[in-house]
Design an enzyme around this catalytic site. Structure first.
Site, mmCIF file in Angstrom:
data_model
loop_
_atom_site.group_PDB
_atom_site.id
_atom_site.type_symbol
_atom_site.label_atom_id
_atom_site.label_comp_id
_atom_site.label_asym_id
_atom_site.label_seq_id
_atom_site.Cartn_x
_atom_site.Cartn_y
_atom_site.Cartn_z
ATOM 1 N N GLU A 216 0.850 -1.194 0.000
ATOM 2 C CA GLU A 216 0.000 0.000 0.000
ATOM 3 C C GLU A 216 0.880 1.236 0.000
ATOM 4 O O GLU A 216 2.012 1.194 0.499
ATOM 5 C CB GLU A 216 -0.885 0.017 1.246
ATOM 6 C CG GLU A 216 -1.869 -1.136 1.296
ATOM 7 C CD GLU A 216 -2.661 -1.143 2.594
ATOM 8 O OE1 GLU A 216 -3.746 -0.586 2.616
ATOM 9 O OE2 GLU A 216 -2.152 -1.683 3.591
ATOM 10 N N HIS A 240 -5.875 -11.772 5.257
ATOM 11 C CA HIS A 240 -5.833 -11.700 3.796
ATOM 12 C C HIS A 240 -4.705 -12.545 3.186
ATOM 13 O O HIS A 240 -4.936 -13.333 2.276
ATOM 14 C CB HIS A 240 -5.661 -10.252 3.331
ATOM 15 C CG HIS A 240 -6.683 -9.307 3.889
ATOM 16 N ND1 HIS A 240 -8.023 -9.604 3.906
ATOM 17 C CD2 HIS A 240 -6.567 -8.085 4.461
ATOM 18 C CE1 HIS A 240 -8.683 -8.591 4.442
ATOM 19 N NE2 HIS A 240 -7.831 -7.663 4.790
#
Ligand code: NAP
Length: 487
Positions: A216, A240
């Protein structure tokens, strides 16, 4: 290719926390897109529920705002929006008090699919479950959808499972991990199990290693104090990255059936080996002049002594016949070079090159991109075109879903909308089962306890970089290299 829309049964979807950030950004716009696709039956209803006092019209105004903010201009018009808003209602309800519950009981229908989305803080899940039950609102077939984080360790996850289990059976509980709703992630299963090509090679004999990257560019600013209690391991790896690893590593389920798929994923989690301390690199982003004056992680977290990681890389081994000896390298972090998520299955070299020491030779890589530009690429070696002898070059066999599914990719359903429709259909395949979540925490807890006991400090890394230097070494020392993080 136009995607097929399979109609669903009439439903009442109650969104607890319907005025919150997640509802505004993902759930409500997602529902609008499903409406637009023609998937919402005429008598489906979306019922927002939160403490704020407002009537249906007040909530419709909020939904209209969310649609205009998060849906592309060409995909909305006043008339369609007005018809969509006709499905939308609101009830003021306090999860922790008695206010509003009799109103909700009066409104929610018993003769349609009932779904209750808990888009509120997990501390309220137990209250909601108990009150839905006590007020006789949820029927025996009702579904509840719960958001991450599902616990912060094994103990709290078990407690949460036990609380929900007091009023709902496992078959009614939909634990959302929106990574599983991504087109590419589901395609991973199609590619593996609907083709003869890959499965014979899908093992330690032919796969050199696997890389899973979720990078990110944003920091934790704004929610630093919250994030500081979790860190990259709890916030990203335990859920995740673990889910992605399971889909890569699992055995073929005997059927594409919720429990068959989840049984196989669970076996993978149970086969994960303990991770050695020197197979983990944790990092925190720096601030200061190199960061253009932006705050460092500890400033964002508002704790100068914080040892929470905003980045983690680790080498994970799976102790079973299929994967023994093939490492899975995982990494995820904030404020990295690009926003990019990718799974790369890196195959081994050919056993013998008949072309000699060829310049430009590369191993085959199946790259599965989750964002941006969802798609899959298989890199293969071919002869460089033209005369000049047998020179090899790498070409990608590219399958970009955006191109395959819609003119500009906007027709690909977002993960949330797909998952919400799965809830309405009663399909749990892409949701985490309670035992899976607990097994993932059982693997995660000792790793975190280990670095806490050792008093390890995260390494600094510059914003816009690909993480701490030590993370490079994690793969270099095995004679491998990370794939570039790029959009
Ligand atoms: P948020 O913006 O703080 O919204 C919370 C919502 O809950 C509001 O609608 C609030 O409205 C309602 N609420 C709070 N206390 C309540 C109570 N006692 N009774 C009934 N309603 C109550 O939170 P969020 O970011 O949307 O997150 C919701 C959940 O999704 C959390 O579990 C979060 O961890 C998870 N999640 C969020 C994101 C995201 O991107 N935002 C991503 C992944 C997971 P009132 O104050 O009017 O009651």
């Amino acid at each position: 290719m136009v995607s097929r829309v399979i109609p669903v049964d009439p439903f009442d979807l109650v969104i607890f926390g319907g005025t919150g950030d997640l509802a505004r950004r993902k759930i409500l716009p997602g529902l609008y897109r499903r409406f637009l696709a023609g998937q919402m039956p005429d008598d489906a209803r979306i019922i927002g529920a939160a403490r704020g006092e407002m009537d249906d019209e007040g909530f419709r105004a909020l939904v209209a705002d969310a649609v205009s903010e998060f849906i592309a201009e060409g995909k909305r018009d006043g008339e369609t929006l007005a018809r969509f808003l006709g499905h939308v209602h609101y009830v003021a309800v306090d999860a922790k008090g008695e206010a509003g519950w009799t109103d909700l009981a009066r409104i929610v229908r018993k003769d349609v699919v009932q779904a209750f989305y808990f888009s509120v803080a997990p501390a309220l899940f137990g209250d909601l479950a108990e009150r839905l039950h006590r007020h006789g609102i949820a029927g025996p077939e009702a579904r509840i959808v719960v958001e991450k984080p599902f616990g912060r360790d094994l103990e709290s996850a078990k407690a949460l499972n036990a609380t929900l289990a007091e009023h709902f059976s496992e078959g009614q509980i939909y634990r959302i991990d929106h990574y599983l709703g991504k087109e590419t992630v589901q395609n991973l299963m199609a590619v593996r199990f609907a083709n003869i090509l890959f499965e014979p090679l899908w093992n330690a004999r032919h796969v050199d290693h696997v890389q899973i990257t979720v990078a990110e560019t944003v920091g934790v600013g704004g929610r630093g104090a919250y994030y500081d209690r979790s860190g990259a391991m709890r916030d990203m790896v335990q859920n995740h990255l673990m889910q992605l690893l399971c889909l890569i590593a699992m055995e073929p389920p005997y059927r594409f059936d919720p429990d068959a798929v989840r049984d196989e994923k669970l076996k993978v989690i149970r086969a994960l080996q303990e991770v050695r301390p020197d197979d983990i690199v944790r990092g925190q982003y720096r601030g200061g002049p190199k960061a253009g004056g932006a705050p460092s992680y500890v400033e964002d977290a508002e704790d100068p002594a914080s040892r929470t990681e905003s980045y983690i890389a680790m080498k994970v081994q799976i102790a079973n016949w299929r994967w023994k000896g093939t490492p899975f390298y995982l990494r995820t972090g904030k404020k990295l070079r690009a926003r990019a998520s990718e799974i790369a299955v890196v195959f081994k070299e050919v056993p013998h090159s008949i072309f000699g020491e060829e310049e430009g030779w590369r191993e085959n890589v199946l790259s599965i991109r989750l964002q941006p530009n969802e798609g899959m690429t298989l890199s293969v070696m071919i002869k460089e075109p033209g005369p000049g002898g047998m020179r090899l070059t790498e070409v990608p066999l590219d399958m970009s879903f955006a191109e395959a599914l819609g003119e500009d990719g906007t027709d690909i359903p977002d993960a949330y909308e797909r998952l919400i429709m799965d809830v309405i259909r009663g399909n749990q395949t892409l949701f985490m089962r309670g035992d899976e979540v607990e097994a993932a925490w059982a693997w995660t807890d000792p790793i975190i306890a280990g670095w806490e006991a050792r008093g390890d400090r995260p390494k600094g890394y510059d914003p816009g970089s690909s993480g701490p230097e030590d993370a490079l070494m994690l793969v270099h020392r095995d004679g491998r290299r990370w794939r570039e993080i790029r959009e």
